[in-house]
Structure formats: structure tokens, C-alpha cells
Enzyme design. Structure first.
Site, PDB file in Angstrom:
ATOM      1  N   CYS A   1      -3.923   7.642  10.027  1.00 16.65           N
ATOM      2  CA  CYS A   1      -4.117   7.066  11.354  1.00 16.65           C
ATOM      3  C   CYS A   1      -3.697   8.056  12.434  1.00 16.65           C
ATOM      4  CB  CYS A   1      -3.299   5.789  11.477  1.00 16.65           C
ATOM      5  SG  CYS A   1      -4.013   4.426  10.547  1.00 16.65           S
TER       6      CYS A   1
ATOM      7  N   ILE B   1       9.110   6.376  16.720  1.00 14.65           N
ATOM      8  CA  ILE B   1       8.711   7.144  15.531  1.00 14.65           C
ATOM      9  C   ILE B   1       7.474   8.013  15.806  1.00 14.65           C
ATOM     10  CG2 ILE B   1       8.154   7.030  13.061  1.00 14.65           C
ATOM     11  CD1 ILE B   1      10.879   5.775  13.637  1.00 14.65           C
TER      12      ILE B   1
ATOM     13  N   ARG C   1      -8.461  -0.266   5.375  1.00 18.75           N
ATOM     14  CA  ARG C   1      -7.672   0.751   4.666  1.00 18.75           C
ATOM     15  C   ARG C   1      -6.404   0.158   4.078  1.00 18.75           C
ATOM     16  NH1 ARG C   1      -6.766   5.995   8.181  1.00 18.75           N
ATOM     17  NH2 ARG C   1      -5.279   6.165   6.497  1.00 18.75           N
TER      18      ARG C   1
ATOM     19  N   LYS D   1       0.834  -1.214   0.000  1.00 14.54           N
ATOM     20  CA  LYS D   1       0.000   0.000   0.000  1.00 14.54           C
ATOM     21  C   LYS D   1       0.864   1.259   0.000  1.00 14.54           C
ATOM     22  CE  LYS D   1      -1.523   1.509   4.120  1.00 14.54           C
ATOM     23  NZ  LYS D   1      -1.258   2.875   4.583  1.00 14.54           N
ATOM     24  N   ASN D   2       1.894   1.260   0.844  1.00 12.08           N
ATOM     25  CA  ASN D   2       2.655   2.501   1.007  1.00 12.08           C
ATOM     26  C   ASN D   2       3.625   2.767  -0.143  1.00 12.08           C
ATOM     27  OD1 ASN D   2       1.224   3.047   3.278  1.00 12.08           O
ATOM     28  ND2 ASN D   2       2.796   2.341   4.715  1.00 12.08           N
TER      29      ASN D   2
ATOM     30  N   ILE E   1       4.158  18.143   8.942  1.00 10.18           N
ATOM     31  CA  ILE E   1       4.556  18.122   7.519  1.00 10.18           C
ATOM     32  C   ILE E   1       5.595  19.210   7.224  1.00 10.18           C
ATOM     33  CG2 ILE E   1       2.473  17.007   6.619  1.00 10.18           C
ATOM     34  CD1 ILE E   1       1.547  19.830   5.732  1.00 10.18           C
ATOM     35  N   ASP E   2       6.250  19.676   8.302  1.00 17.04           N
ATOM     36  CA  ASP E   2       7.225  20.760   8.121  1.00 17.04           C
ATOM     37  C   ASP E   2       8.361  20.391   7.158  1.00 17.04           C
ATOM     38  OD1 ASP E   2       7.720  19.004  10.455  1.00 17.04           O
ATOM     39  OD2 ASP E   2       9.628  20.061  10.539  1.00 17.04           O
ATOM     40  N   GLN E   3       8.757  19.128   7.145  1.00 17.35           N
ATOM     41  CA  GLN E   3       9.879  18.739   6.269  1.00 17.35           C
ATOM     42  C   GLN E   3       9.465  18.721   4.790  1.00 17.35           C
ATOM     43  OE1 GLN E   3      13.085  18.456   7.595  1.00 17.35           O
ATOM     44  NE2 GLN E   3      11.851  19.247   9.293  1.00 17.35           N
TER      45      GLN E   3
ATOM     46  N   ASP F   1       5.307   0.242  11.985  1.00 26.55           N
ATOM     47  CA  ASP F   1       4.047  -0.367  11.531  1.00 26.55           C
ATOM     48  C   ASP F   1       3.911  -1.824  11.982  1.00 26.55           C
ATOM     49  OD1 ASP F   1       3.342   1.993  10.369  1.00 26.55           O
ATOM     50  OD2 ASP F   1       3.766   1.383   8.307  1.00 26.55           O
TER      51      ASP F   1
ATOM     52  N   ARG G   1       2.224  13.979  13.556  1.00 20.99           N
ATOM     53  CA  ARG G   1       2.425  13.827  12.110  1.00 20.99           C
ATOM     54  C   ARG G   1       2.603  15.160  11.376  1.00 20.99           C
ATOM     55  NH1 ARG G   1      -0.647   8.523   9.987  1.00 20.99           N
ATOM     56  NH2 ARG G   1       1.246   8.460   8.748  1.00 20.99           N
TER      57      ARG G   1
ATOM     58  N   ARG H   1      -3.462   9.696   4.522  1.00 21.71           N
ATOM     59  CA  ARG H   1      -2.183  10.383   4.636  1.00 21.71           C
ATOM     60  C   ARG H   1      -1.630  10.741   3.255  1.00 21.71           C
ATOM     61  NH1 ARG H   1      -0.821  13.252   8.369  1.00 21.71           N
ATOM     62  NH2 ARG H   1       1.363  13.818   8.271  1.00 21.71           N
TER      63      ARG H   1
HETATM   64  C1  EPZ Z   1       4.652   6.615   6.485  1.00 21.47           C
HETATM   65  O1  EPZ Z   1       4.003   7.676   7.157  1.00 21.47           O
HETATM   66  C2  EPZ Z   1       3.651   5.483   6.400  1.00 21.47           C
HETATM   67  N1  EPZ Z   1       2.486   5.952   5.679  1.00 21.47           N
HETATM   68  C3  EPZ Z   1       3.266   5.026   7.798  1.00 21.47           C
HETATM   69  O2  EPZ Z   1       2.451   3.892   7.667  1.00 21.47           O
HETATM   70  C4  EPZ Z   1       4.524   4.632   8.573  1.00 21.47           C
HETATM   71  O3  EPZ Z   1       4.180   4.356   9.909  1.00 21.47           O
HETATM   72  C5  EPZ Z   1       5.546   5.767   8.555  1.00 21.47           C
HETATM   73  O4  EPZ Z   1       5.818   6.184   7.191  1.00 21.47           O
HETATM   74  C6  EPZ Z   1       6.873   5.401   9.184  1.00 21.47           C
HETATM   75  O5  EPZ Z   1       7.430   4.306   8.503  1.00 21.47           O
HETATM   76  C7  EPZ Z   1       2.481   5.953   4.357  1.00 21.47           C
HETATM   77  O6  EPZ Z   1       3.448   5.573   3.714  1.00 21.47           O
HETATM   78  C8  EPZ Z   1       1.237   6.409   3.672  1.00 21.47           C
HETATM   79  P1  EPZ Z   1       7.105   9.776   8.324  1.00 21.47           P
HETATM   80  P2  EPZ Z   1       4.612   9.140   7.126  1.00 21.47           P
HETATM   81  O7  EPZ Z   1       6.984  11.070   7.602  1.00 21.47           O
HETATM   82  O8  EPZ Z   1       5.256   9.342   5.811  1.00 21.47           O
HETATM   83  C9  EPZ Z   1       8.060  13.012  11.732  1.00 21.47           C
HETATM   84  C10 EPZ Z   1       0.528   2.596   7.918  1.00 21.47           C
HETATM   85  O9  EPZ Z   1       0.035   2.003   8.895  1.00 21.47           O
HETATM   86  N2  EPZ Z   1       7.888  14.032  10.695  1.00 21.47           N
HETATM   87  O10 EPZ Z   1       8.201   8.858   7.947  1.00 21.47           O
HETATM   88  O11 EPZ Z   1       3.551  10.059   7.577  1.00 21.47           O
HETATM   89  C11 EPZ Z   1       6.746  12.311  12.078  1.00 21.47           C
HETATM   90  O12 EPZ Z   1       6.006  13.054  13.008  1.00 21.47           O
HETATM   91  C12 EPZ Z   1       1.078   3.981   8.088  1.00 21.47           C
HETATM   92  O13 EPZ Z   1       0.582   2.112   6.779  1.00 21.47           O
HETATM   93  C13 EPZ Z   1       8.164  15.354  10.989  1.00 21.47           C
HETATM   94  O14 EPZ Z   1       8.540  15.708  12.102  1.00 21.47           O
HETATM   95  O15 EPZ Z   1       5.712   9.011   8.255  1.00 21.47           O
HETATM   96  C14 EPZ Z   1       7.256  10.986  12.607  1.00 21.47           C
HETATM   97  O16 EPZ Z   1       7.641  11.146  13.945  1.00 21.47           O
HETATM   98  C15 EPZ Z   1       0.859   4.514   9.460  1.00 21.47           C
HETATM   99  N3  EPZ Z   1       8.005  16.290   9.995  1.00 21.47           N
HETATM  100  C16 EPZ Z   1       8.515  10.726  11.778  1.00 21.47           C
HETATM  101  O17 EPZ Z   1       8.885  11.982  11.222  1.00 21.47           O
HETATM  102  C17 EPZ Z   1       7.593  15.960   8.751  1.00 21.47           C
HETATM  103  O18 EPZ Z   1       7.483  16.854   7.902  1.00 21.47           O
HETATM  104  C18 EPZ Z   1       8.342   9.733  10.652  1.00 21.47           C
HETATM  105  O19 EPZ Z   1       7.200  10.099   9.873  1.00 21.47           O
HETATM  106  C19 EPZ Z   1       7.331  14.610   8.457  1.00 21.47           C
HETATM  107  C20 EPZ Z   1       7.486  13.669   9.448  1.00 21.47           C
END
Ligand code: EPZ
Length: 430
Positions: free
Chosen positions: A117, A327, A397, A22-23, A124-126, A305, A122, A93
Site C-alpha cells: 500500500c 507510523i 488484498r 493476513k500479516n 527497508i534499511d533496517q 492499520d 516504507r 509488501r
Molecule cells: C507491516 O508493514 C504491515 N504489513 C502493515 O500492514 C502495517 O501497517 C505495519 O506493519 C505497521 O504495523 C505487513 O505485515 C505485510 P514496519 P511493514 O516495517 O512491516 C519504518 C496492512 O494494511 N521502517 O513495521 O512494512 C517504516 O517506514 C499493512 O495490512 C524503516 O524506517 O511496516 C514505518 O514508518 C499496511 N526502515 C515504520 O518503520 C525499515 O527498514 C514501521 O514499518 C523498515 C521500516
């Protein structure tokens, strides 16, 4: 409202075919909008998040044709809007992947802010930092993330956290920027690599995906492609832990064993036998499970996950285990539900201290999110008696035919809609 009715106690035995990730599928679909030519995607999982994204893409004029359940043809030659306010999209997401894709191709995108979820803040600053570094103006107004640029120019971007979403989004936008972009501290997850491979198959110039430095040389045009999505690492891991929890013998098929190394290592540590046979892994749990410690980490570490699934197993293992979630800050919400089934778990901050118990007992529980929901189902499969799982829309989902695949492995699980269905289930399972 749909629920799962589960009678626990049967070890899961047999083979299960794992679907597409999915991801990986979600960003690949979004990236398909970066060419006006036809794109064929195979091994698409038929799950709700993917279907929501496909509907949203249809609504902006992308032609989407299902060749069969797992193969789709997309043609984005006639996109008619770069503003996407789809209500359904708010819930997933991956909505934000359309920002990276459309900004890259059209230098403009306005998309509803992502949901997904509820497992932490979560941020999105990056993503925003990356788009701005490429020259875009980014604002958040009226629930939309708006990104616009005269032109995008390659840049050197250091990610403050290793983020899957931000790496993917910036990679998409940079693919059609002028010049070279370097993303440092990039996420290394298999789905990041799969997207890079897909973009390359469309003519992108991307090097280093899978390492923490990705180098993208912008191109002005992307062409059509035919692509097969990688197998789902987390679906596979969920079935592998389901085998452990139910004292079963399960072979997950059509997988990439390398993607499952951290999961395999933990299963061995807790006393399972794990055998790798080409693109399959067999997990046999014939001995009592042992305690261990685990900390979730970006790939190649143990995936967040899979955190609920391993916790469900450790709560049935001898001794005291420690699970640290590094995470997402809010990913232990399911522990209350597991406690109702008899688990002995204390959560302190981002750590769960687990004292193993001999068994779970059936209860009426709710899925708080996708992975925790699936993990609770595995607990119910091991439990004494009947469990009802509510809010299974979360599970749907991300898991295709979850209950059917479990049934094929010998589980007593049914999708029920009404009290009457549940009574019939209870009569059938005794
Ligand atoms: C992806 O989410 C996956 N979702 C998540 O899977 C998964 O848990 C996660 O990566 C970690 O592997 C999808 O691929 C759709 P991140 P994502 O950005 O991209 C922080 C599932 O069950 N962060 O890698 O949202 C954030 O808060 C889902 O399939 C910032 O601070 O995760 C977190 O602590 C749930 N600023 C860490 O980074 C940002 O701009 C990792 O988040 C972005 C993220």
C-alpha cells in the site's frame, strides 16, 4: 472492473467469524520454505496478497496444495530457483519475507523489491542492516534485493525503528545462522509472535518474541510442522468499528481479545458498549458517539492499520477529535474521499483535526489502499443514500469475502461489475 455498490442506513447486527491474520500468514508461508519437509498451515485467509505469495512460491518449485479453502500443504523440498522476479509479487509488501527465509536456509536470495500500500516511503534499511549484521552481502540491483552469504553468524542488532517487517525478516535469517542473535527494539505485534511460534514448531530456538528483545539461537535444520494462524486483529477491529459507525450490535467471533485491547479501549471511550465473552467481543453502539484523541503506535498501542476506521467513526462523533498518525507519513489520503461524503476533517502534517458531522451522504469514491478502502466502506454503510466504491482490489488484498460478511450482518452491499449491475442494485434498494 469490480466495484462495491452500497446503500447505507442499516445498522449492522449479528455475528461475524474472523479469519486468519493476513500479516501473520504471509511470513509463515515464506518461512515454510525453510524446510524440505511438509508443512500444513490452517486458518489461512483466502485473500489476494496470500494467493500472490503462494503463486510466487509455486513458481520457484515449492509444492503448494490446497487441502481446503483455509488449509494448505507446502513442501519446499525441490526449490529450483533462489531468484524471484515474479511481476505480481512486486505489488505486495511481503515479497521481502522470501529474502529472510531463503537467505536463512540457502544463504542466497534475489527477490523483487516490495510494493504494498502507498502509505509512506516504507524504507527497508533496517532489513538490510540486519542481514548485513549476520554476515550477508546485500545489494539492490535492477529492482531486485540480492542477499548472499558464505555463512550467517549470529549478531547483536539494534533496530533504529520498531519495524514489523525487519524484525520478522531478521528473525527468519537468524533462525538458521550460527550462534546467537539478539534483536533489540524488536516489534512486538501479534504476527511477530505468531511467526516465532511457527518457527519454534519447526525446531527453531527463539525466546522473547512479544517483548522488545528477541534472542535466537541458530539451528542447522528445521523440520515439518502443522500450524494454525492466529485470528486477524485488524479484520476484527474493522468489524468492531463498523458496528460503532452504523449504530449496530456486532459480535466478532474466533478472536484473541488481548490483541484487541487498544481498539476496545477507544470504542469504550467514544461511548460504545463492549463485552468480552471468551473468544468473542460484542460491540453495541446504542448511544451517540463521543469525540476523542488517538495516536497510532507500535503494538500494544493503537494500530496504524485501524487509523482510517477510527477516523470514519470520529467524523460522525460529537465534538472535535484529533488523530495523529505516527507510523506512516502518507496515511490520510482517504480523507479527500470522506470529505466528499460530508466529513469535516482538516489534515495538518501527520494530524487530522476532525469536527464531527451528523451524517455522511453517499458518493462515488475510490479506495486508496487496503485499510482506508475498508474504512470508506464502513462510512458508506452509515451514509444516507447510495455509494459506489472503486478500486476495491485493494480491499480484496486483505479482507476475505468482505461484502458477504457485511451482507450477513444486514448491510446492503453488492459486488457490481457493470453499469447494468449497478442499475439493478439501485432498483432493488430503492
Ligand atoms: C507491516 O508493514 C504491515 N504489513 C502493515 O500492514 C502495517 O501497517 C505495519 O506493519 C505497521 O504495523 C505487513 O505485515 C505485510 P514496519 P511493514 O516495517 O512491516 C519504518 C496492512 O494494511 N521502517 O513495521 O512494512 C517504516 O517506514 C499493512 O495490512 C524503516 O524506517 O511496516 C514505518 O514508518 C499496511 N526502515 C515504520 O518503520 C525499515 O527498514 C514501521 O514499518 C523498515 C521500516
Amino acid at each position: 472492473m469490480e466495484q462495491y455498490a452500497i446503500k447505507g442506513g442499516n445498522p449492522l447486527v449479528g455475528d461475524v467469524e474472523i479469519g486468519g491474520a493476513k500479516n501473520a500468514a504471509l511470513p509463515i508461508l515464506a518461512a515454510s520454505a525453510m524446510t524440505g519437509e511438509s508443512v500444513y498451515i490452517e486458518n489461512m485467509p483466502d485473500v489476494r496478497d496470500v494467493n500472490v505469495l503462494l503463486d510466487a512460491m509455486t513458481n520457484i518449485g515449492v509444492m503448494v496444495k490446497r487441502i481446503n479453502r483455509h488449509k494448505v500443504l507446502l513442501n519446499a523440498g525441490n526449490i529450483n530457483s533462489l531468484v524471484i522476479e515474479d511481476e505480481a509479487l512486486k505489488k505486495i509488501r511481503a515479497s521481502y519475507y522470501l529474502v529472510g527465509a531463503l537467505l536463512g536456509k540457502y544463504k542466497h536470495a534475489e527477490v523483487v523489491l516490495p510494493g504494498g500500500c502507498d502509505i509512506g516511503s516504507r524504507a527497508i534499511d533496517q532489513h538490510i542492516k540486519g542481514f548485513r549484521a549476520l554476515g550477508a552481502t546485500v545489494t539492490i540491483e535492477h529492482g531486485l534485493i540480492k542477499a548472499k552469504a558464505e555463512k550467517l553468524v549470529g549478531s547483536h542488532i539494534y533496530m533504529d525503528v520498531s519495524s514489523v517487517g525487519a524484525t520478522i525478516n531478521v528473525m527468519m535469517a537468524a533462525t538458521m545462522a550460527e550462534g546467537v542473535t539478539i534483536i533489540e527494539n524488536a516489534a512486538r505485534e501479534p504476527h511477530v509472535v505468531d511467526l516465532a511460534n511457527f518457527l519454534s514448531s519447526m525446531g527453531a530456538n527463539i525466546k522473547g518474541a512479544g517483548t522488545d528483545v528477541i534472542r535466537i539461537k541458530g539451528v542447522s535444520h528445521l523440520h515439518g510442522s502443522e500450524y494454525v494462524v492466529i485470528p486477524d486483529q485488524i479484520e476484527a477491529g474493522t468489524f468492531m468499528f463498523a458496528a460503532a459507525v452504523t449504530k449496530g450490535d456486532v459480535t466478532v467471533k474466533n478472536i484473541i481479545p488481548k490483541h484487541l485491547e487498544s481498539i476496545t479501549a477507544k470504542l469504550l471511550e467514544i461511548g460504545c458498549e463492549v463485552e468480552e465473552i471468551e473468544d468473542c467481543i460484542r460491540v453495541v453502539a446504542s448511544k451517540p458517539l463521543r469525540h476523542t484523541q488517538v495516536k497510532t503506535l507500535p503494538y500494544p498501542g493503537f494500530p496504524t492499520d485501524m487509523q482510517p476506521q477510527i477516523t470514519v467513526a470520529l467524523a460522525l462523533s460529537r465534538g472535535t477529535s484529533i488523530v495523529t498518525e505516527s507510523i506512516f507519513e502518507n496515511r490520510f489520503k482517504y480523507v479527500d474521499e470522506l470529505t466528499r461524503m460530508g466529513a469535516n476533517i482538516k489534515v495538518e502534517g501527520n494530524t487530522a483535526i476532525i469536527d464531527g458531522v451528523a451524517k455522511y451522504t453517499g458518493a462515488s469514491i475510490s479506495a486508496p489502499d487496503l485499510r482506508a478502502g475498508a474504512a470508506l466502506v464502513t462510512a458508506a454503510l452509515a451514509a444516507e443514500g447510495v455509494t459506489i466504491v472503486d478500486d476495491i482490489r485493494y480491499i480484496q488484498r486483505g479482507y476475505e469475502d468482505f461484502h458477504l460478511k457485511l451482507q450477513a450482518l444486514g448491510a446492503q452491499i453488492e459486488l457490481v461489475q457493470k453499469e447494468r449491475d449497478f442499475q439493478k442494485f439501485e432498483m432493488r434498494v430503492g
